[in-house]
Design a protein around this motif. Sequence first.
Motif, PDB file in Angstrom:
ATOM      1  N   TRP A  56     -26.664 -30.144  47.976  1.00  0.00           N
ATOM      2  CA  TRP A  56     -25.935 -29.050  47.331  1.00  0.00           C
ATOM      3  C   TRP A  56     -24.819 -29.583  46.451  1.00  0.00           C
ATOM      4  O   TRP A  56     -24.506 -28.993  45.413  1.00  0.00           O
ATOM      5  N   GLN A  57     -24.205 -30.708  46.852  1.00  0.00           N
ATOM      6  CA  GLN A  57     -23.164 -31.291  46.014  1.00  0.00           C
ATOM      7  C   GLN A  57     -23.740 -31.808  44.700  1.00  0.00           C
ATOM      8  O   GLN A  57     -23.089 -31.719  43.645  1.00  0.00           O
ATOM      9  N   LEU A  89     -23.954 -28.645  42.579  1.00  0.00           N
ATOM     10  CA  LEU A  89     -22.694 -27.983  42.237  1.00  0.00           C
ATOM     11  C   LEU A  89     -21.702 -28.893  41.520  1.00  0.00           C
ATOM     12  O   LEU A  89     -20.943 -28.434  40.667  1.00  0.00           O
ATOM     13  N   PRO A 107     -28.036 -26.907  35.241  1.00  0.00           N
ATOM     14  CA  PRO A 107     -28.572 -26.175  36.398  1.00  0.00           C
ATOM     15  C   PRO A 107     -29.904 -25.499  36.079  1.00  0.00           C
ATOM     16  O   PRO A 107     -30.763 -25.401  36.959  1.00  0.00           O
ATOM     17  N   ILE A 167     -14.533 -25.248  42.302  1.00  0.00           N
ATOM     18  CA  ILE A 167     -15.652 -24.975  43.198  1.00  0.00           C
ATOM     19  C   ILE A 167     -15.182 -23.994  44.260  1.00  0.00           C
ATOM     20  O   ILE A 167     -14.017 -24.025  44.673  1.00  0.00           O
ATOM     21  N   SER A 205     -16.336 -21.338  47.780  1.00  0.00           N
ATOM     22  CA  SER A 205     -17.202 -20.699  48.756  1.00  0.00           C
ATOM     23  C   SER A 205     -16.603 -19.325  49.012  1.00  0.00           C
ATOM     24  O   SER A 205     -15.400 -19.214  49.300  1.00  0.00           O
ATOM     25  N   TRP A 222     -21.884 -20.256  47.286  1.00  0.00           N
ATOM     26  CA  TRP A 222     -21.181 -21.352  46.625  1.00  0.00           C
ATOM     27  C   TRP A 222     -21.255 -21.162  45.120  1.00  0.00           C
ATOM     28  O   TRP A 222     -22.310 -20.826  44.570  1.00  0.00           O
ATOM     29  N   GLY A 223     -20.132 -21.386  44.462  1.00  0.00           N
ATOM     30  CA  GLY A 223     -20.070 -21.265  43.013  1.00  0.00           C
ATOM     31  C   GLY A 223     -19.144 -22.304  42.411  1.00  0.00           C
ATOM     32  O   GLY A 223     -18.488 -23.075  43.130  1.00  0.00           O
ATOM     33  N   ARG A 224     -19.070 -22.304  41.094  1.00  0.00           N
ATOM     34  CA  ARG A 224     -18.239 -23.275  40.380  1.00  0.00           C
ATOM     35  C   ARG A 224     -17.900 -22.717  39.008  1.00  0.00           C
ATOM     36  O   ARG A 224     -18.531 -21.755  38.538  1.00  0.00           O
ATOM     37  N   GLU A 267     -20.607 -20.014  37.607  1.00  0.00           N
ATOM     38  CA  GLU A 267     -21.953 -19.908  38.187  1.00  0.00           C
ATOM     39  C   GLU A 267     -21.874 -19.749  39.703  1.00  0.00           C
ATOM     40  O   GLU A 267     -21.023 -20.366  40.349  1.00  0.00           O
ATOM     41  N   PHE A 312     -24.695 -19.731  43.087  1.00  0.00           N
ATOM     42  CA  PHE A 312     -26.072 -20.044  43.461  1.00  0.00           C
ATOM     43  C   PHE A 312     -26.489 -19.287  44.720  1.00  0.00           C
ATOM     44  O   PHE A 312     -25.696 -19.091  45.636  1.00  0.00           O
TER      45      PHE A 312
END
Length: 209
Positions: free
Chosen positions: A44-45, A48, A54, A150, A152, A169-171, A187, A189
């Motif tokens: 996941w890292q 992200l 993406p 980033i 959560s 989770w987003g960023r 974004e 996900f």
Amino acid sequence: MTATVTPINNLTIPSGWHRLTPLWQGGEEVIQQGLPHTQLAPTWQLLLLGDGSPTRHLQLLTGEPTEVDVIDMSLIGMDLDGAPDLIQAVPGPRLRRQVWLRTASGQRLAYATSWWEGSHVDEYLQNRSLPIWASLARLRTELYRDVQGIYSGNSKALELGFNETGPFWGRHYLFWHHGQPLTLIYEVFSPYLTKYLGSMQLSSINGKV
């Protein structure tokens, strides 16, 4: 890679945009160091915190073309729009674009909002329903993806849109072009991606292996 514009309905056409209510968030220093694997698994890292596309990553993960449903194109002028503070780096008046990224078979994988200088958006999004990555790749545009935040967190609208429960989770990041900020992108996900990436967190035992 194809795209469609969705019809108006109460689920996909928001009056604003879908920002997470953060349970946790980190800035540039955290992004550079990376997170403990018990907080966010390595796979996941890569998604992200990496600087790759993406849209391309999702296509490689699922084996399906990534399609884009454009759900909003709004001129917002000089309004800060509740966006991350970096929106001030994007010259105004601005345009906001919102999309769902999904597989060709219809599974939504991510949600994204981007902010552009309204007078220049047509230079880079000549076909506004194409993924940003596809549009800029066609133009051979050299870009630097600068991940700055980033998160959560939770969002009822995204729970409905993804048909998945949070937290998500987003960023957010800036695209730089020729040393100038081109667009700010936010974004989020879908947890559905655990099908391909595995669990979002590793247990402490697995984290030591």
